[in-house]
Design an enzyme around this catalytic site. Structure first.
Site, PDB file in Angstrom:
ATOM      1  CE  LYS A 150      -2.328  -0.932   4.276  1.00  0.00           C
ATOM      2  NZ  LYS A 150      -1.691  -2.160   4.005  1.00  0.00           N
ATOM      3  NE  ARG A 158      -4.423  -0.850  10.048  1.00  0.00           N
ATOM      4  CZ  ARG A 158      -2.661  -0.622   9.086  1.00  0.00           C
ATOM      5  NH1 ARG A 158      -3.507   0.542   8.863  1.00  0.00           N
ATOM      6  NH2 ARG A 158      -2.103  -1.107   9.212  1.00  0.00           N
ATOM      7  NE  ARG A 163       7.189  -2.689   6.124  1.00  0.00           N
ATOM      8  CZ  ARG A 163       6.428  -2.296   6.497  1.00  0.00           C
ATOM      9  NH1 ARG A 163       5.893  -2.181   5.207  1.00  0.00           N
ATOM     10  NH2 ARG A 163       5.844  -2.821   7.211  1.00  0.00           N
ATOM     11  NE  ARG A 219       6.453  -0.454   9.908  1.00  0.00           N
ATOM     12  CZ  ARG A 219       5.789  -0.348   9.618  1.00  0.00           C
ATOM     13  NH1 ARG A 219       5.479   0.403   8.226  1.00  0.00           N
ATOM     14  NH2 ARG A 219       4.256  -0.593  10.160  1.00  0.00           N
ATOM     15  NE  ARG A 246       2.757  -5.013  11.233  1.00  0.00           N
ATOM     16  CZ  ARG A 246       3.865  -4.196  10.504  1.00  0.00           C
ATOM     17  NH1 ARG A 246       4.785  -5.635  11.064  1.00  0.00           N
ATOM     18  NH2 ARG A 246       3.829  -4.343   9.638  1.00  0.00           N
TER      19      ARG A 246
END
Ligand code: ADP
Length: 193
Positions: free
Chosen positions: A14, A89, A128, A134, A145
């Site tokens: 996204k 969301r 990632r 992160r 998640r």
């Protein structure tokens, strides 16, 4: 005005696609993940509160996110339109967004949902994590998640499907190929600038 929601699970691309779309069509990019991370970095009261949820892979409470979006929309009265990335969301966020936009005499025009197989999502997010730093890109939090996505976010697709605004696009091609598939839908509403 043209308002687009880019919808999909964590790791579906996204963020990357939203930036590309925002540049191509001159839309204002609104990413709740980025907004929240900048609050966390600035150690604002909102950021301190949000961090507790984000680090556990849980969604930040609706009131917090909805307030943030509302002020973000007000900051860009001249925008050609918005691309919402990572928002709404939950069903409550989707309903709040409908009301907010109605109040501004506008609406969501199109929702593009990126479909990516779950195994591919996990591989991408772990990859990632190695580079992004992160704190929520580690295996344990990633699994949570994705669980939050299935239980709270997936129903948002039905909200927009019932309004005949939802289009599904396969998101497991290259970045450029996926962009072309998304653009094909957007081109029905809006020309690139
Ligand atoms: P990803 O989609 O890859 O998980 P995001 O950057 O969109 O990454 O979101 C990171 C975290 O920020 C989420 O796990 C959640 O805790 C929080 N967050 C982002 N957007 C929202 C939202 N609309 N509602 C609630 N929490 C959110």
């Amino acid at each position: 005005m043209f308002n687009l929601v880019l919808f999909g699970p964590p790791g579906s691309g996204k963020g990357t696609q939203s930036m590309h779309i925002a540049n191509t069509y001159h839309l204002q990019h609104v990413s709740t993940g980025d907004l929240l991370r900048s609050e966390v970095e600035g150690q604002t009261p909102l950021g301190v509160e949000a961090k507790k949820y984000m680090d556990q892979g849980l969604l930040v409470p609706d009131e917090v996110v909805i307030g943030m979006i509302s002020s973000k929309i007000d900051e860009s009265p001249e925008a050609r339109g918005f691309i919402f990335d990572g928002f709404p969301r939950t069903k409550a966020q989707a309903e709040a967004l409908d009301k907010l936009l109605e109040f501004k005499n506008t609406k969501i025009d199109l929702v593009l949902a990126l479909d990516v197989p779950e195994a591919e999502l996990i591989t991408r997010l772990i990859g990632r994590g190695v580079n992004s730093g992160r704190s929520d890109d580690n295996q344990e939090v990633i699994v949570k998640r994705i669980k939050e996505y299935h239980s709270k976010t997936e129903p948002v697709a039905n909200h927009y499907d019932a309004q005949d605004k939802l289009e599904r696009v396969k998101g497991d091609h290259t970045i450029d190929e996926t962009f072309k598939l998304l653009a094909r839908h957007i081109d029905r509403y809006l020309l690139p600038v």
